[in-house]
Each structure stands twice: as structure tokens, then as C-alpha cells.
Design an enzyme around this catalytic site. Structure first.
Site, PDB file in Angstrom:
ATOM      1  N   PRO A  10       0.794  -1.233   0.000  1.00 51.01           N
ATOM      2  CA  PRO A  10       0.000   0.000   0.000  1.00 51.01           C
ATOM      3  C   PRO A  10       0.824   1.280   0.000  1.00 51.01           C
ATOM      4  CG  PRO A  10      -0.093  -1.093   2.129  1.00 51.01           C
ATOM      5  CD  PRO A  10       0.562  -2.055   1.189  1.00 51.01           C
ATOM      6  N   ASN A  11       0.312   2.222  -0.785  1.00 54.01           N
ATOM      7  CA  ASN A  11       0.820   3.590  -0.890  1.00 54.01           C
ATOM      8  C   ASN A  11       2.127   3.725  -1.670  1.00 54.01           C
ATOM      9  OD1 ASN A  11      -1.304   4.888   0.667  1.00 54.01           O
ATOM     10  ND2 ASN A  11      -0.446   3.813   2.418  1.00 54.01           N
ATOM     11  N   ARG A  18       5.210  12.326  -2.830  1.00 51.28           N
ATOM     12  CA  ARG A  18       5.012  12.905  -1.494  1.00 51.28           C
ATOM     13  C   ARG A  18       6.121  12.418  -0.569  1.00 51.28           C
ATOM     14  NH1 ARG A  18      -0.829  11.324  -2.133  1.00 51.28           N
ATOM     15  NH2 ARG A  18      -1.396  12.785  -3.765  1.00 51.28           N
ATOM     16  N   TYR A  23      11.259   9.177   1.681  1.00 46.82           N
ATOM     17  CA  TYR A  23      11.349   8.127   0.661  1.00 46.82           C
ATOM     18  C   TYR A  23      12.085   8.544  -0.610  1.00 46.82           C
ATOM     19  CZ  TYR A  23       7.939   5.883   3.682  1.00 46.82           C
ATOM     20  OH  TYR A  23       7.316   5.319   4.759  1.00 46.82           O
ATOM     21  N   ASN A  74       8.027  -5.728  -0.815  1.00 47.30           N
ATOM     22  CA  ASN A  74       7.916  -4.546   0.044  1.00 47.30           C
ATOM     23  C   ASN A  74       6.434  -4.443   0.399  1.00 47.30           C
ATOM     24  OD1 ASN A  74       7.806  -2.169   1.401  1.00 47.30           O
ATOM     25  ND2 ASN A  74       8.979  -0.983  -0.110  1.00 47.30           N
ATOM     26  N   ALA A  77       3.152  -0.780   4.876  1.00 49.09           N
ATOM     27  CA  ALA A  77       2.703  -0.802   6.273  1.00 49.09           C
ATOM     28  C   ALA A  77       2.140  -2.166   6.689  1.00 49.09           C
ATOM     29  CB  ALA A  77       1.659   0.290   6.495  1.00 49.09           C
ATOM     30  N   HIS A  80       4.017  -4.533   9.147  1.00 48.08           N
ATOM     31  CA  HIS A  80       3.963  -4.422  10.600  1.00 48.08           C
ATOM     32  C   HIS A  80       2.645  -4.931  11.196  1.00 48.08           C
ATOM     33  CE1 HIS A  80       7.247  -1.915   9.363  1.00 48.08           C
ATOM     34  NE2 HIS A  80       6.440  -1.039   8.801  1.00 48.08           N
ATOM     35  N   ASP A  87       1.150 -15.748   6.609  1.00 50.38           N
ATOM     36  CA  ASP A  87       0.634 -17.090   6.321  1.00 50.38           C
ATOM     37  C   ASP A  87       0.699 -17.417   4.833  1.00 50.38           C
ATOM     38  OD1 ASP A  87       0.118 -17.503   8.989  1.00 50.38           O
ATOM     39  OD2 ASP A  87      -2.050 -17.191   8.850  1.00 50.38           O
ATOM     40  N   GLU A  98      12.443  -9.741   1.992  1.00 51.22           N
ATOM     41  CA  GLU A  98      11.718  -8.544   2.447  1.00 51.22           C
ATOM     42  C   GLU A  98      12.586  -7.318   2.171  1.00 51.22           C
ATOM     43  OE1 GLU A  98      10.986  -8.572   6.655  1.00 51.22           O
ATOM     44  OE2 GLU A  98      10.220  -6.519   6.648  1.00 51.22           O
ATOM     45  N   HIS A 100      12.748  -2.845   2.122  1.00 54.39           N
ATOM     46  CA  HIS A 100      12.183  -1.535   2.445  1.00 54.39           C
ATOM     47  C   HIS A 100      13.119  -0.464   1.926  1.00 54.39           C
ATOM     48  CE1 HIS A 100       9.131  -3.323   4.935  1.00 54.39           C
ATOM     49  NE2 HIS A 100      10.070  -4.110   5.430  1.00 54.39           N
ATOM     50  N   LEU A 101      12.517   0.620   1.487  1.00 53.43           N
ATOM     51  CA  LEU A 101      13.302   1.773   1.055  1.00 53.43           C
ATOM     52  C   LEU A 101      14.012   2.405   2.248  1.00 53.43           C
ATOM     53  CD1 LEU A 101      10.308   3.057  -0.989  1.00 53.43           C
ATOM     54  CD2 LEU A 101      12.496   2.464  -2.057  1.00 53.43           C
ATOM     55  N   SER A 102      13.254   2.594   3.331  1.00 54.99           N
ATOM     56  CA  SER A 102      13.788   3.250   4.524  1.00 54.99           C
ATOM     57  C   SER A 102      14.328   2.200   5.493  1.00 54.99           C
ATOM     58  CB  SER A 102      12.677   4.066   5.196  1.00 54.99           C
ATOM     59  OG  SER A 102      11.629   3.207   5.620  1.00 54.99           O
ATOM     60  N   ARG A 107      13.336   3.991  12.619  1.00 56.85           N
ATOM     61  CA  ARG A 107      12.127   4.831  12.599  1.00 56.85           C
ATOM     62  C   ARG A 107      11.251   4.540  13.834  1.00 56.85           C
ATOM     63  NH1 ARG A 107       9.436   4.742   6.852  1.00 56.85           N
ATOM     64  NH2 ARG A 107       8.395   6.537   7.773  1.00 56.85           N
ATOM     65  N   ARG A 111       7.396   0.350  13.585  1.00 57.42           N
ATOM     66  CA  ARG A 111       7.977  -0.162  12.327  1.00 57.42           C
ATOM     67  C   ARG A 111       9.096  -1.171  12.579  1.00 57.42           C
ATOM     68  NH1 ARG A 111       5.676   3.370   8.395  1.00 57.42           N
ATOM     69  NH2 ARG A 111       5.376   5.428   9.299  1.00 57.42           N
TER      70      ARG A 111
HETATM   71  O1  CA2 Z   1      10.474   1.946   3.748  1.00 61.38           O
HETATM   72  C1  CA2 Z   1       9.647   1.251   3.163  1.00 61.38           C
HETATM   73  O2  CA2 Z   1       9.822   0.763   2.056  1.00 61.38           O
HETATM   74  C2  CA2 Z   1       8.276   1.012   3.832  1.00 61.38           C
HETATM   75  O3  CA2 Z   1       7.833  -0.290   3.481  1.00 61.38           O
HETATM   76  C3  CA2 Z   1       7.349   2.062   3.251  1.00 61.38           C
HETATM   77  C4  CA2 Z   1       5.960   2.034   3.887  1.00 61.38           C
HETATM   78  C5  CA2 Z   1       6.065   2.087   5.410  1.00 61.38           C
HETATM   79  O4  CA2 Z   1       4.778   1.966   5.989  1.00 61.38           O
HETATM   80  C6  CA2 Z   1       6.967   1.000   5.953  1.00 61.38           C
HETATM   81  O5  CA2 Z   1       7.055   1.134   7.355  1.00 61.38           O
HETATM   82  C7  CA2 Z   1       8.347   1.106   5.341  1.00 61.38           C
HETATM   83  C8  CA2 Z   1       5.141   3.235   3.427  1.00 61.38           C
HETATM   84  C9  CA2 Z   1       4.999   3.318   1.959  1.00 61.38           C
HETATM   85  C10 CA2 Z   1       4.326   4.628   1.677  1.00 61.38           C
HETATM   86  O6  CA2 Z   1       4.997   5.229   0.621  1.00 61.38           O
HETATM   87  C11 CA2 Z   1       4.741   6.521   0.398  1.00 61.38           C
HETATM   88  C12 CA2 Z   1       5.493   7.114  -0.562  1.00 61.38           C
HETATM   89  C13 CA2 Z   1       5.317   8.422  -0.848  1.00 61.38           C
HETATM   90  C14 CA2 Z   1       4.375   9.142  -0.173  1.00 61.38           C
HETATM   91  C15 CA2 Z   1       3.618   8.547   0.789  1.00 61.38           C
HETATM   92  C16 CA2 Z   1       3.787   7.227   1.075  1.00 61.38           C
END
Ligand code: CA2
Length: 146
Positions: A10-11, A18, A23, A74, A77, A80, A87, A98, A100-102, A107, A111
Site C-alpha cells: 500500500p501507498n 510525497r 522516501y 515490500n 505498512a 507491521h 501465512d 523482504e 524496504h526503502l527506509s 524509525r 515499524r
Molecule cells: O520503507 C519502506 O519501504 C516502507 O515499506 C514504506 C511504507 C512504510 O509503511 C513502511 O514502514 C516502510 C510506506 C509506503 C508509503 O509510501 C509513500 C510514498 C510516498 C508518499 C507517501 C507514502
């Protein structure tokens, strides 16, 4: 040639539009291009998907069993929160990396928990889009036996 599914949660479709401080400016289309370039270099066929819906991600993990040798995930959210994704990974018995960008461990405390990590072969986080490329490099070594 081995096929790897890169699955985004998601997202992540909003990437690059954004929160650039967290990110970066790279879009999901840029990430896909980097993965496809890495796939060519490493001899991997790449599938690339994104969904904002937990059940869709579960379906895509199930479907991957018939067409892919591994998954780079990836889960956003859902990482978590999602026992359903955990499963699904256990049920298909495909190697999952797995990503993640961050750096999720640097954080907020919520997370630091990952439901994916216990069923993944490894976790790579904190390197931006390069996290995906590092995951593909790790899988290439594992999938393409000498
Ligand atoms: O760091 C990552 O890749 C995450 O999976 C990104 C998720 C976050 O909930 C994880 O804790 C770590 C969030 C992805 C949302 O991406 C956005 C990108 C631009 C603007 C808003 C959200």
C-alpha cells in the site's frame, strides 16, 4: 531463466510524489526500471506489481507459486500488521526477500516489528531503491546454482 516477482504494497504507488524527505524522489516506475535493468544483468525475468489491498497481495503471493521462483516483497505498512501475508508466504514455500526503502529499525517503534521477517530468507532495508537491486543480487546467487 529464473523469474522473480517484485511485489509492492500500500501507498507505494505514491512514491516520488510525497514525503521526499523520507522516501526520496524516485518513483515506483523508476524502481521498476532499476529492477528490470538489474534483472537483465543478473539473468532474471522480472514481474513487477503493486496493490493497496491486503487480499490482492495474498492472491498475488498464491499465484506466484505457478510462475515465479522467488518474491521480493515490500509489503509497506502491512509489514507491521499482516498475519495474512505471513501465512500466505509460509503456504507457498517460495523464497521471499523482504525489502524496504527506509531503515525501518531507525524509525518509529511500530515499524521495528515485521510479520514478514520470520518467514523471509532475509531482509534488506535502508538503501532506497537500491534495496530492491540488492535483493535481486542475493536471489540471483541463490537461484542460479553454479
Ligand atoms: O520503507 C519502506 O519501504 C516502507 O515499506 C514504506 C511504507 C512504510 O509503511 C513502511 O514502514 C516502510 C510506506 C509506503 C508509503 O509510501 C509513500 C510514498 C510516498 C508518499 C507517501 C507514502
Amino acid at each position: 531463466m529464473s523469474s522473480v516477482l517484485i511485489l509492492n504494497g500500500p501507498n507505494l504507488n505514491l512514491l516520488g510524489t510525497r514525503q521526499p524527505a523520507v522516501y526520496g524522489a524516485t518513483t515506483l516506475a523508476d524502481v521498476e526500471k532499476m529492477c528490470r535493468d538489474a534483472g537483465e544483468r543478473l539473468g532474471l525475468t522480472i514481474g513487477f506489481e503493486q496493490s493497496n489491498h491486503e487480499g490482492m497481495l495474498v492472491d498475488q503471493i498464491h499465484a506466484a507459486k505457478s510462475s515465479y521462483a522467488a518474491i521480493v516483497l515490500n509489503a509497506g505498512a502491512y509489514t507491521h500488521t499482516s498475519i495474512a501475508l505471513m501465512d500466505a508466504i509460509s503456504s507457498v514455500e517460495l523464497p521471499v526477500v523482504e525489502v524496504h526503502l527506509s531503515n525501518i529499525h531507525a524509525r518509529e517503534a511500530f515499524r521495528h516489528t515485521s510479520y514478514i521477517a520470520p518467514v523471509a530468507v532475509g531482509q534488506i532495508c535502508g538503501f532506497g531503491a537500491k534495496s530492491y537491486v540488492l535483493a535481486l543480487e542475493a536471489l540471483a546467487e541463490r537461484l542460479i546454482a553454479p
